[in-house]
Design an enzyme around this catalytic site. Sequence first.
Site, short mmCIF file in Angstrom:
data_model
loop_
_atom_site.label_atom_id
_atom_site.label_comp_id
_atom_site.label_asym_id
_atom_site.label_seq_id
_atom_site.Cartn_x
_atom_site.Cartn_y
_atom_site.Cartn_z
N SER A 39 1.03 -1.38 -0.07
CA SER A 39 -0.25 -0.07 -0.03
C SER A 39 0.95 1.30 -0.18
O SER A 39 0.45 2.48 -0.27
CB SER A 39 -1.21 0.56 1.63
OG SER A 39 -0.49 0.42 2.46
N LYS A 80 0.55 4.50 6.71
CA LYS A 80 0.45 5.36 5.58
C LYS A 80 0.18 6.91 6.01
O LYS A 80 0.76 7.19 6.71
CB LYS A 80 -1.03 5.63 5.83
CG LYS A 80 -2.24 4.19 5.98
CD LYS A 80 -2.20 3.26 4.39
CE LYS A 80 -2.76 2.25 4.79
NZ LYS A 80 -2.14 0.96 3.78
#
Length: 185
Positions: A39, A80
């Site tokens: 990701s 993230k």
Amino acid sequence: MAKKRNEWLDWLKALVIAGLLAFIVRTFLFTPIVVDGPSMLPTLENGDHMIVNKFTYLVGEPDRFDIVVFHATAKKDFIKRVIGLPGEHVEVRDETLYIDGEIVKEPFLDTEKNSLKQNDVFTFDFTLEDLPGNYSEIPPEHVLVLGDNRSNSTDSRLLGLIPYDQIVGEAAVLYWPLDRFRFID
């Protein structure tokens, strides 16, 4: 005999102090994490080993584009990038990030965006209102996070906004593999 016992006590004290210091550092200052999944490609790769600075957000707040680790579930931490901050409205339209209606450049995505073929989508359009919670602006002590690999990331688009109290810390150092060693800026 007494001298040997004193030597053992000195060693025991040193080990206890070292263990206590390690516990304090790991609990309150720094902790290791291993990137799990694609990701954050190309910025971070699956299997990268990193040090997370837990102290940063004890004295300050996240900034835009910080790479943070947070508790996604009771048993799983995610890594993230912070995109939206408290009080802001976030929207992505036609591969462009808008914060409060103003274009915000994301230089860490330039290579991926430039390699898109016609009709390819890297980041599907969304507005803050589309996310879980249906907010019109990010509430206090919350952030919106996205993975750098926008087409393959479980982030605020699915999880919703991330409260400060779920943030473990900021990614500080990528230390393994050695050929990728760097400080995260």
